[in-house]
Write a protein that holds these residues in place. Structure first.
Motif, mmCIF file in Angstrom:
data_model
loop_
_atom_site.group_PDB
_atom_site.id
_atom_site.type_symbol
_atom_site.label_atom_id
_atom_site.label_comp_id
_atom_site.label_asym_id
_atom_site.label_seq_id
_atom_site.Cartn_x
_atom_site.Cartn_y
_atom_site.Cartn_z
ATOM 1 N N LEU A 111 0.826 -1.209 0.000
ATOM 2 C CA LEU A 111 0.000 0.000 0.000
ATOM 3 C C LEU A 111 0.861 1.260 0.000
ATOM 4 O O LEU A 111 0.536 2.239 -0.663
ATOM 5 C CB LEU A 111 -0.950 -0.018 1.210
ATOM 6 C CG LEU A 111 -1.982 1.095 1.264
ATOM 7 C CD1 LEU A 111 -2.865 1.048 0.031
ATOM 8 C CD2 LEU A 111 -2.810 0.969 2.518
ATOM 9 N N GLY A 112 1.965 1.220 0.729
ATOM 10 C CA GLY A 112 2.868 2.373 0.756
ATOM 11 C C GLY A 112 3.446 2.685 -0.618
ATOM 12 O O GLY A 112 3.613 3.850 -0.986
ATOM 13 N N ALA A 113 3.758 1.640 -1.383
ATOM 14 C CA ALA A 113 4.287 1.845 -2.735
ATOM 15 C C ALA A 113 3.227 2.459 -3.640
ATOM 16 O O ALA A 113 3.530 3.340 -4.454
ATOM 17 C CB ALA A 113 4.781 0.526 -3.310
ATOM 18 N N LEU A 114 1.985 2.010 -3.498
ATOM 19 C CA LEU A 114 0.903 2.583 -4.309
ATOM 20 C C LEU A 114 0.677 4.053 -3.960
ATOM 21 O O LEU A 114 0.505 4.892 -4.848
ATOM 22 C CB LEU A 114 -0.387 1.792 -4.100
ATOM 23 C CG LEU A 114 -0.463 0.437 -4.795
ATOM 24 C CD1 LEU A 114 -1.736 -0.287 -4.371
ATOM 25 C CD2 LEU A 114 -0.420 0.604 -6.288
ATOM 26 N N ALA A 115 0.662 4.336 -2.642
ATOM 27 C CA ALA A 115 0.466 5.727 -2.215
ATOM 28 C C ALA A 115 1.618 6.601 -2.688
ATOM 29 O O ALA A 115 1.409 7.735 -3.144
ATOM 30 C CB ALA A 115 0.322 5.790 -0.702
ATOM 31 N N GLY A 116 2.839 6.090 -2.594
ATOM 32 C CA GLY A 116 3.998 6.851 -3.061
ATOM 33 C C GLY A 116 3.956 7.085 -4.560
ATOM 34 O O GLY A 116 4.277 8.178 -5.038
ATOM 35 N N ALA A 117 3.560 6.072 -5.308
ATOM 36 C CA ALA A 117 3.453 6.213 -6.764
ATOM 37 C C ALA A 117 2.381 7.236 -7.130
ATOM 38 O O ALA A 117 2.578 8.055 -8.037
ATOM 39 C CB ALA A 117 3.147 4.869 -7.409
ATOM 40 N N ALA A 118 1.261 7.196 -6.428
ATOM 41 C CA ALA A 118 0.191 8.159 -6.700
ATOM 42 C C ALA A 118 0.639 9.584 -6.387
ATOM 43 O O ALA A 118 0.387 10.507 -7.172
ATOM 44 C CB ALA A 118 -1.055 7.801 -5.890
ATOM 45 N N ALA A 119 1.319 9.758 -5.262
ATOM 46 C CA ALA A 119 1.791 11.091 -4.898
ATOM 47 C C ALA A 119 2.845 11.592 -5.882
ATOM 48 O O ALA A 119 2.822 12.756 -6.297
ATOM 49 C CB ALA A 119 2.360 11.066 -3.481
ATOM 50 N N LEU A 120 3.752 10.715 -6.253
ATOM 51 C CA LEU A 120 4.822 11.109 -7.168
ATOM 52 C C LEU A 120 4.277 11.462 -8.547
ATOM 53 O O LEU A 120 4.635 12.505 -9.121
ATOM 54 C CB LEU A 120 5.848 9.976 -7.293
ATOM 55 C CG LEU A 120 7.064 10.269 -8.163
ATOM 56 C CD1 LEU A 120 7.907 11.370 -7.543
ATOM 57 C CD2 LEU A 120 7.886 9.006 -8.340
ATOM 58 N N THR A 121 3.398 10.635 -9.102
ATOM 59 C CA THR A 121 2.855 10.937 -10.431
ATOM 60 C C THR A 121 1.933 12.149 -10.398
ATOM 61 O O THR A 121 1.865 12.910 -11.360
ATOM 62 C CB THR A 121 2.119 9.731 -11.049
ATOM 63 O OG1 THR A 121 1.093 9.309 -10.158
ATOM 64 C CG2 THR A 121 3.081 8.597 -11.347
ATOM 65 N N GLY A 122 1.226 12.342 -9.282
ATOM 66 C CA GLY A 122 0.378 13.529 -9.153
ATOM 67 C C GLY A 122 1.207 14.807 -9.121
ATOM 68 O O GLY A 122 0.879 15.799 -9.776
ATOM 69 N N ALA A 123 2.309 14.793 -8.346
ATOM 70 C CA ALA A 123 3.187 15.961 -8.287
ATOM 71 C C ALA A 123 3.855 16.202 -9.641
ATOM 72 O O ALA A 123 3.957 17.344 -10.103
ATOM 73 C CB ALA A 123 4.234 15.769 -7.196
ATOM 74 N N LEU A 124 4.300 15.131 -10.291
ATOM 75 C CA LEU A 124 4.914 15.250 -11.614
ATOM 76 C C LEU A 124 3.930 15.840 -12.619
ATOM 77 O O LEU A 124 4.275 16.721 -13.408
ATOM 78 C CB LEU A 124 5.404 13.880 -12.094
ATOM 79 C CG LEU A 124 6.000 13.836 -13.488
ATOM 80 C CD1 LEU A 124 7.327 14.593 -13.525
ATOM 81 C CD2 LEU A 124 6.184 12.400 -13.939
ATOM 82 N N SER A 125 2.693 15.374 -12.575
ATOM 83 C CA SER A 125 1.665 15.884 -13.477
ATOM 84 C C SER A 125 1.456 17.376 -13.280
ATOM 85 O O SER A 125 1.371 18.139 -14.238
ATOM 86 C CB SER A 125 0.353 15.135 -13.251
ATOM 87 O OG SER A 125 -0.674 15.728 -13.988
ATOM 88 N N PHE A 126 1.401 17.810 -12.022
ATOM 89 C CA PHE A 126 1.196 19.227 -11.728
ATOM 90 C C PHE A 126 2.354 20.075 -12.231
ATOM 91 O O PHE A 126 2.150 21.108 -12.874
ATOM 92 C CB PHE A 126 1.009 19.431 -10.222
ATOM 93 C CG PHE A 126 0.899 20.875 -9.841
ATOM 94 C CD1 PHE A 126 -0.259 21.579 -10.084
ATOM 95 C CD2 PHE A 126 1.982 21.528 -9.281
ATOM 96 C CE1 PHE A 126 -0.353 22.920 -9.758
ATOM 97 C CE2 PHE A 126 1.906 22.868 -8.948
ATOM 98 C CZ PHE A 126 0.736 23.565 -9.188
#
Length: 177
Positions: free
Chosen positions: A5-20
């Motif tokens: 779950l931590g990897a999924l949350a980290g991936a979501a946060a990282l791709t969200g920040a990258l997208s922004f």
């Protein structure tokens, strides 16, 4: 295969920040659409007038690059286009602003593709095919950043959906025990 779950949350946060970051860079830059006339300008320097004399006049550079908010020419200041967010009287909700940004991205892409096709058709009608070889019309890196941002946003959504599924599976396992 279960992903932590931590990897999924980290991936979501990282791709969200990258997208922004990518979307902010794309919106703030002026390289969505590029017209390069350098070859045309170089070939016109060697041209001759009807009497056969060399043409020594310097043509004004026609190269330009355009963004969402302005168009810039090589030796001229940038010309602003209309920006719907700069009007003081208009109050736009955040969801409407995001929808307008998405529609603008799609509209700009369609407009650029149509402009290039219309330019090629006009040249064919004028039967000046050599001119088309000397003028380079292309999409710029700002448009690529916008589309990469869109893909990163989709990946963010997928990561959030996978994290929600993982939480649901964990909750079912906890209830079964």
């Amino acid at each position: 295969m279960r992903v932590p779950l931590g990897a999924l949350a980290g991936a979501a946060a990282l791709t969200g920040a990258l997208s922004f970051v990518l979307l902010a860079a794309a919106i703030g830059t002026d390289f969505w659409y590029i017209i390069d006339t350098e070859q045309l300008e170089l070939s016109s320097l060697g041209a001759r007038d009807p009497e056969g004399a060399a043409n020594l006049s310097q043509p004004e550079p026609l190269s330009s690059h355009s963004g969402l908010w302005r168009t810039c020419r090589v030796q001229s200041p940038c010309t602003p286009l209309m920006n719907p967010f700069w009007q003081e009287n208009v109050t736009v909700s955040e969801s409407s602003r995001q929808l307008l940004t998405t529609v603008t991205l799609a509209g700009i892409s369609v407009y650029i593709a149509y402009s290039a096709a219309a330019f090629q058709e006009a040249l064919c009608l004028l039967e000046e095919k050599a001119l088309l070889d000397q003028v380079d019309i292309r999409f710029g890196w700002s448009l690529a950043l916008g589309w990469i941002s869109f893909i990163a946003e989709l990946l963010t959504g997928v990561a959030f959906l996978a994290a929600a599924r993982e939480l649901r599976l964990r909750r079912r396992q906890d209830q079964a025990i």
